[in-house]
Design an enzyme around this catalytic site. Structure first.
Site, PDB file in Angstrom:
ATOM      1  N   GLY A 206       0.829  -1.201   0.000  1.00 20.31           N
ATOM      2  CA  GLY A 206       0.000   0.000   0.000  1.00 20.31           C
ATOM      3  C   GLY A 206       0.860   1.246   0.000  1.00 20.31           C
ATOM      4  CB  ALA A 208       5.088   5.871   1.558  1.00 20.17           C
ATOM      5  CD  GLU A 229       7.040  -5.294  -1.691  1.00 19.13           C
ATOM      6  OE1 GLU A 229       7.274  -4.432  -2.553  1.00 19.13           O
ATOM      7  OE2 GLU A 229       7.849  -6.165  -1.374  1.00 19.13           O
TER       8      GLU A 229
HETATM    9  P1  NAD Z   1      -3.360   2.326   1.463  1.00 23.31           P
HETATM   10  O1  NAD Z   1      -2.077   2.466   2.190  1.00 23.31           O
HETATM   11  O2  NAD Z   1      -4.328   3.436   1.568  1.00 23.31           O
HETATM   12  O3  NAD Z   1      -4.133   1.023   1.943  1.00 23.31           O
HETATM   13  C1  NAD Z   1      -3.558  -0.268   1.891  1.00 23.31           C
HETATM   14  C2  NAD Z   1      -4.229  -1.148   2.942  1.00 23.31           C
HETATM   15  O4  NAD Z   1      -3.905  -0.682   4.255  1.00 23.31           O
HETATM   16  C3  NAD Z   1      -5.750  -1.143   2.851  1.00 23.31           C
HETATM   17  O5  NAD Z   1      -6.194  -2.442   3.103  1.00 23.31           O
HETATM   18  C4  NAD Z   1      -6.167  -0.167   3.962  1.00 23.31           C
HETATM   19  O6  NAD Z   1      -7.431  -0.410   4.475  1.00 23.31           O
HETATM   20  C5  NAD Z   1      -5.097  -0.447   4.998  1.00 23.31           C
HETATM   21  N1  NAD Z   1      -4.834   0.674   5.909  1.00 23.31           N
HETATM   22  C6  NAD Z   1      -4.922   2.005   5.655  1.00 23.31           C
HETATM   23  N2  NAD Z   1      -4.518   2.720   6.730  1.00 23.31           N
HETATM   24  C7  NAD Z   1      -4.158   1.819   7.676  1.00 23.31           C
HETATM   25  C8  NAD Z   1      -3.607   1.922   8.993  1.00 23.31           C
HETATM   26  N3  NAD Z   1      -3.361   3.092   9.551  1.00 23.31           N
HETATM   27  N4  NAD Z   1      -3.322   0.782   9.668  1.00 23.31           N
HETATM   28  C9  NAD Z   1      -3.530  -0.419   9.106  1.00 23.31           C
HETATM   29  N5  NAD Z   1      -4.055  -0.581   7.861  1.00 23.31           N
HETATM   30  C10 NAD Z   1      -4.355   0.523   7.162  1.00 23.31           C
HETATM   31  O7  NAD Z   1      -2.976   2.017  -0.057  1.00 23.31           O
HETATM   32  P2  NAD Z   1      -3.948   2.062  -1.324  1.00 23.31           P
HETATM   33  O8  NAD Z   1      -4.324   3.478  -1.565  1.00 23.31           O
HETATM   34  O9  NAD Z   1      -5.012   1.045  -1.191  1.00 23.31           O
HETATM   35  O10 NAD Z   1      -2.988   1.552  -2.472  1.00 23.31           O
HETATM   36  C11 NAD Z   1      -2.243   2.391  -3.299  1.00 23.31           C
HETATM   37  C12 NAD Z   1      -0.829   2.481  -2.786  1.00 23.31           C
HETATM   38  O11 NAD Z   1      -0.237   1.192  -2.778  1.00 23.31           O
HETATM   39  C13 NAD Z   1       0.082   3.331  -3.646  1.00 23.31           C
HETATM   40  O12 NAD Z   1       0.885   4.114  -2.819  1.00 23.31           O
HETATM   41  C14 NAD Z   1       0.923   2.313  -4.388  1.00 23.31           C
HETATM   42  O13 NAD Z   1       2.177   2.787  -4.810  1.00 23.31           O
HETATM   43  C15 NAD Z   1       1.056   1.245  -3.365  1.00 23.31           C
HETATM   44  N6  NAD Z   1       1.378  -0.030  -3.980  1.00 23.31           N
HETATM   45  C16 NAD Z   1       2.607  -0.564  -3.772  1.00 23.31           C
HETATM   46  C17 NAD Z   1       2.948  -1.747  -4.402  1.00 23.31           C
HETATM   47  C18 NAD Z   1       4.283  -2.397  -4.212  1.00 23.31           C
HETATM   48  O14 NAD Z   1       4.387  -3.587  -4.467  1.00 23.31           O
HETATM   49  N7  NAD Z   1       5.308  -1.688  -3.786  1.00 23.31           N
HETATM   50  C19 NAD Z   1       2.043  -2.368  -5.240  1.00 23.31           C
HETATM   51  C20 NAD Z   1       0.788  -1.790  -5.414  1.00 23.31           C
HETATM   52  C21 NAD Z   1       0.453  -0.623  -4.776  1.00 23.31           C
END
Ligand code: NAD
Length: 481
Positions: A206, A208, A229
């Site tokens: 997700g 950063a 990641e």
């Molecule tokens: P996000 O960080 O908003 O959410 C990811 C997950 O974390 C979700 O399930 C969300 O409900 C959960 N979450 C959110 N806040 C939380 C907290 N405080 N504590 C615990 N869990 C929490 O990410 P997103 O917007 O769903 O995804 C897009 C992001 O993911 C982009 O930044 C993208 O670059 C990144 N990403 C990285 C990779 C990689 O392999 N490096 C791959 C795909 C996406």
């Protein structure tokens, strides 16, 4: 009382799915109780069960792709490739498990042997993002299950339907329901799960922002595995090539594939000043030809909408902020469908901006920086706290060597888009893009821990030195008393 989570199709706004948020305590208790039984199964049993999962996914491939397309807004052709990646993950992970975490037996003298074997951690949480709601969590779930862990999978609150379907497919293939639990909920549920005492680790994909929060939360828990990641602010450098057209195609693919919602999308085009004009013109023209439409539209679109109106609003606002801080518009980012989060590709030249924000703008927005020297291009490429992917287009083998040696990223490509990464290789970044636990082929590394054993079939022991003999202390005989 639990609340309801509702998922809507970005392209139409239609409701797609609804379900109750999970009781985290109950789910963790179930997964904790189940993992030892699953771990006690032979590896071959777990691998076979996951191969049946592949059969189940293949049998429902078209419906599954349709669901992913509807829930994310990505074009159907792209959702189909996501389903393919889900299927390919199992064989890759079986190979990775045996290559990365092989058992070893080292024979010693007199029946003594040393052994290295691997054990699962226990109950692991997997938190997924919305952009690849099946493939990316699957890339953690499959190696975790293979290694013998139980898994608590919380899909993004924006893509719970895909998450629920993925879990159903595992269950229908014979993965016990207690071994893989679906956790429905948003960030608060994620927080509660991450903080739960019953957890042995967490595998996260997700942003950063969330990854840093989790890292902080886990700082006092060195006993738990945490794999992060995260995102990127990825550079694509174009240098000395006469093939402007192909270079432009690679730039457009890097920037606008998946409507810019891939962690590996290029956010910054860094181009040699001398070739900037023709290249930028070609990129501008080509990006204007990209079809932005509903996931199921004919002719097939290159890009669907971004995930929701909030994301689209944030991106158009970012574009305006770049403009008002000195960015020169190359192609305006527009909202072609009122009320829905479709965006046309936006391109802006930020060379003259004194301070460029180092943030991940997760959508179809490309910033251009013109530079005079290759050293300046590398410095600009590294001018970020992230370090996920980087690509050089053009140049010579010597320049690529220099780029490879100096660019700080976990994926470095030459004459390929920034988003070309093989799932048979490790995948991860440095800086704010991860915590040095690359996924894909190397996910096996953090799904099990090595145990070193020294073993003998029979009890055999002797103390060679430093013993009194059988008659008792020798102090008298040695003249001390
Ligand atoms: P996000 O960080 O908003 O959410 C990811 C997950 O974390 C979700 O399930 C969300 O409900 C959960 N979450 C959110 N806040 C939380 C907290 N405080 N504590 C615990 N869990 C929490 O990410 P997103 O917007 O769903 O995804 C897009 C992001 O993911 C982009 O930044 C993208 O670059 C990144 N990403 C990285 C990779 C990689 O392999 N490096 C791959 C795909 C996406």
């Amino acid at each position: 009382m639990s609340e309801e989570l509702v998922s809507h199709e970005p392209a139409t706004g239609a409701e797609l799915w609804r379900g109750r948020t999970s009781d985290v305590d109950a789910e963790v208790a179930a997964a904790r109780a189940a993992w030892l039984g699953w771990a006690a199964r032979p590896f071959a049993y777990r691998a076979e069960t996951l191969r049946r999962f592949v059969d189940r996914v293949k049998a429902e491939a078209e419906g599954f792709a349709d669901l992913i397309a509807r829930e994310t807004g990505k074009p159907l052709w792209e959702a189909r490739t996501e389903v393919e990646s889900v299927c390919n993950k199992v064989d890759i992970s079986v190979t990775a498990y045996s290559e990365r975490t092989p058992n070893r037996r080292i024979e010693g003298a007199m029946g003594l042997r040393n052994a290295v074997r691997h054990k699962p951690h226990g109950a692991l949480a997997v938190l997924g993002p919305y952009n690849f709601p099946a493939h990316l969590p699957n890339g953690h779930i499959v190696p975790a299950l293979l290694a013998g862990n139980s898994v608590l999978f919380k899909p993004s609150e924006k893509t719970p339907a895909t998450g629920a379907k993925l879990v159903d497919l595992f269950h229908s293939a014979g993965v016990p329901e207690e071994v893989l639990r679906l956790i429905v909920g948003g960030p608060d549920t994620g927080k509660a799960l991450a903080a739960h005492d019953g957890l042995d680790g967490l595998l996260f994909t997700g942003s950063a922002r969330t990854g840093i929060a989790l890292n902080r939360q886990f700082a006092a828990r060195p006993d738990r595995i945490l794999a992060l990641e995260m995102g990127g602010n990825n550079p694509i450098v174009v240098w000395d090539t006469a093939d402007i057209r192909t270079a432009a195609i690679l730039v457009v693919q890097s920037a606008f594939l998946s409507a810019g919602q891939r962690c590996t999308n290029a956010r910054r085009l860094i181009v040699k000043q001398a070739m900037a004009e023709p290249l930028i013109e070609e990129v501008r023209t080509l990006s204007g030809r990209l079809i932005v439409d509903h996931p199921h539209a004919e002719p097939a679109p290159y890009m669907g909408p971004v995930i929701d109106n909030e994301a689209a609003d944030g991106l158009t606002e970012s574009f305006l902020i770049l403009m008002s801080n000195g960015g020169q518009v190359i192609r305006h980012m527009t909202r072609p469908v009122e009320g829905r989060p479709f965006l046309t590709p936006g391109i802006i030249d930020v060379t003259a901006m004194p301070e460029r924000p180092d943030i991940e703008l997760f959508g179809p927005l490309l910033q251009v920086v013109r530079v005079e020297s290759f050293e300046a291009a590398i410095a600009e490429a590294n001018n970020t706290a992230f370090g996920l992917s980087a690509a050089l287009i053009g140049g010579t083998p010597q320049l690529y060597d220099q780029f490879w040696a100096n660019a700080r990223a976990g994926v470095i490509n030459w004459n390929r888009p920034t988003n070309g990464a093989s799932s048979a290789a490790p995948f991860g970044g440095i800086g704010l893009s991860g915590n040095h636990r690359p996924s894909a082929f190397y996910a096996a590394d953090y799904c099990a821990y090595p145990v070193a054993s020294s073993e003998s079939d029979a009890l055999r022991a002797s103390i060679g030195v430093g013993l009194h003999d059988d008659e008792g202390p020798k102090l008298v005989r040695k003249g001390f008393i």
